[in-house]
Enzyme design. Structure first.
Site, PDB file in Angstrom:
ATOM      1  N   CYS A  75      48.124 -24.780 -23.802  1.00 35.08           N
ATOM      2  CA  CYS A  75      46.889 -24.395 -23.448  1.00 35.08           C
ATOM      3  C   CYS A  75      45.744 -25.172 -23.487  1.00 35.08           C
ATOM      4  CB  CYS A  75      46.657 -22.584 -23.893  1.00 35.08           C
ATOM      5  SG  CYS A  75      46.566 -22.709 -25.771  1.00 35.08           S
ATOM      6  N   HIS A  85      45.046 -13.460 -26.327  1.00 30.86           N
ATOM      7  CA  HIS A  85      44.275 -14.319 -25.442  1.00 30.86           C
ATOM      8  C   HIS A  85      44.929 -13.995 -24.163  1.00 30.86           C
ATOM      9  CE1 HIS A  85      41.955 -17.540 -24.066  1.00 30.86           C
ATOM     10  NE2 HIS A  85      42.365 -18.414 -24.910  1.00 30.86           N
ATOM     11  N   ARG A 140      34.317 -14.250 -27.226  1.00 33.84           N
ATOM     12  CA  ARG A 140      35.494 -15.094 -27.974  1.00 33.84           C
ATOM     13  C   ARG A 140      35.222 -14.888 -29.504  1.00 33.84           C
ATOM     14  NH1 ARG A 140      38.712 -19.585 -26.155  1.00 33.84           N
ATOM     15  NH2 ARG A 140      38.809 -21.060 -27.800  1.00 33.84           N
ATOM     16  N   GLN A 196      44.365 -16.627 -21.015  1.00 37.65           N
ATOM     17  CA  GLN A 196      45.136 -17.723 -20.813  1.00 37.65           C
ATOM     18  C   GLN A 196      46.579 -17.367 -20.029  1.00 37.65           C
ATOM     19  OE1 GLN A 196      44.765 -21.128 -21.975  1.00 37.65           O
ATOM     20  NE2 GLN A 196      46.558 -21.271 -20.437  1.00 37.65           N
ATOM     21  N   ARG A 250      42.646 -21.871 -15.300  1.00 33.09           N
ATOM     22  CA  ARG A 250      41.771 -20.905 -16.070  1.00 33.09           C
ATOM     23  C   ARG A 250      40.435 -20.305 -15.227  1.00 33.09           C
ATOM     24  NH1 ARG A 250      41.732 -20.882 -21.582  1.00 33.09           N
ATOM     25  NH2 ARG A 250      40.201 -19.473 -21.154  1.00 33.09           N
ATOM     26  N   ASP A 278      51.804 -24.442 -28.301  1.00 34.21           N
ATOM     27  CA  ASP A 278      50.481 -24.205 -28.559  1.00 34.21           C
ATOM     28  C   ASP A 278      49.916 -24.890 -30.020  1.00 34.21           C
ATOM     29  OD1 ASP A 278      47.761 -23.519 -28.352  1.00 34.21           O
ATOM     30  OD2 ASP A 278      48.047 -21.363 -28.962  1.00 34.21           O
TER      31      ASP A 278
END
Length: 348
Positions: free
Chosen positions: A297, A162, A135, A165, A324, A257
């Site tokens: 998310c 991402h 990450r 996700q 997830r 988001d």
């Protein structure tokens, strides 16, 4: 009793999404040894295989209480330049649940990028573990790790994409609607890494994508060009506007988001001003389809979506967060093994 009945209904709905669906050759799709930096690199069949494995693991472990040590004896390096709740917990607990050993590493724990370059770190970790999830701030860091490592690399988030996700979002929508094909998803917010990942995968799943961003916050031009090509190839619609209500019209799913991502704190005041009118409310949903739902998310802030939507029955944010775990498990199993699901192929 009410809670028990509700849980049973959810399980029944979940089972209906894959019952009596033939595999149609998907068993032959192998992802073993691959890296996952962006869903741009995967075909529709490969993404569907990831989701099928994820649904299988969820059903067998959560609903059938099976123990599946598919990753016994394997180890995972989790490199985190950015803090996380869902990515860390889903990956760490998921890998352990499959019998593997996850190692959580921050920039304070290892030398990567400080006393040791990315090339050397990648080669060292390739000899010590079986897979890396990173990450990071810059997508180029992942690309360098992938170039130099001899083991799979998973993008746990970068400034450009991402992907993990979006796998969770797809599984959540597939469970709720029973199929992804033909859905219209409306993104209302920043042209960021999550949106980019939607753009690299939506058309491959037969999903129409409508995007509303303020002027100056559009998705990257190179990503847009790829998305336009994919939309034409798969016969889906891709629509861009700066009007949130126009994007929401006749949509099945409203998505947003954060407007201020990690590393953008200095821009907060300007961004909040530029995104005025973009908060998702019941009024936004009033022009969507009657069955509209909401995704985020997380973590969420009030300016992005109000409580009336966020905590409503239309909100799928908490099943989305749980998924997830199942989708990162499905992805890791797919990249490390030749596992084939035991449940019938889920509907797409």
């Amino acid at each position: 009793m009410a809670k028990l009945l509700s849980a049973n209904c959810r399980v029944s709905r979940f089972l209906q999404t894959f019952r009596s669906c033939p595999a149609r050759g998907f068993s032959s799709v192998s992802l073993k040894g691959r890296s996952c930096l962006t869903l741009k690199d995967f075909t529709s069949e490969e993404i569907k295989k990831m989701l099928w494995v994820s649904a299988d693991l969820k059903h067998r472990i959560k609903h059938e209480n099976e123990y599946l040590p598919l990753l016994r004896g394997k180890s995972l390096a989790m490199i985190f330049e950015k803090r996380s709740t869902r990515t860390r917990m889903s990956t760490e607990t998921g890998f352990a649940l499959l019998g593997g050993h996850p190692c959580f590493l921050t920039t304070q724990d290892i030398h990567m990028g400080v006393n040791e370059n990315n090339k050397d770190t990648a080669q060292v970790l390739s000899g010590l573990c079986d897979i890396i999830l990173a990450r990071v701030y810059c997508h180029s860091t992942l690309e360098e790790l992938d170039k130099e490592a001899s083991i799979p690399i998973i993008n746990g988030l970068s400034d450009l994409y991402h992907p993990i996700q979006i796998l969770a979002d797809f599984l959540t929508l597939q469970e709720h609607y029973g199929s992804l094909n033909g859905l219209t998803v409306s993104w209302i917010g920043d042209g960021n890494n999550v949106l980019h990942s939607f753009m690299m995968a939506a058309a491959k799943m037969g999903i129409h994508l409508k995007i509303a961003t303020p002027k100056g916050y559009e998705p990257e031009e190179s990503v847009l060009q790829d998305a336009q090509r994919l939309s034409k190839q798969h016969g889906t619609q891709l629509f861009l506007t700066s009007d949130p209500m126009e994007a929401a019209r006749d949509s099945n799913v409203l998505v947003t988001d954060t407007w201020v991502s990690m590393g953008q704190e200095d821009e907060k005041k300007k961004r909040l001003n530029d995104f005025r009118g973009y908060q998702i409310t019941m009024q936004t949903g009033s022009v969507a389809k009657p069955d509209w739902t909401f995704l985020h998310c997380l973590p969420r802030k009030m300016e992005e979506v109000d409580d009336q939507v966020f905590y409503s029955s239309r909100s799928l944010v908490f099943p989305e967060a749980e998924n997830r775990k199942w989708t990162i498990m499905g992805l890791m199993v797919s990249l490390l093994t030749d596992y084939n699901p035991k449940i019938p192929m889920i509907k797409f």
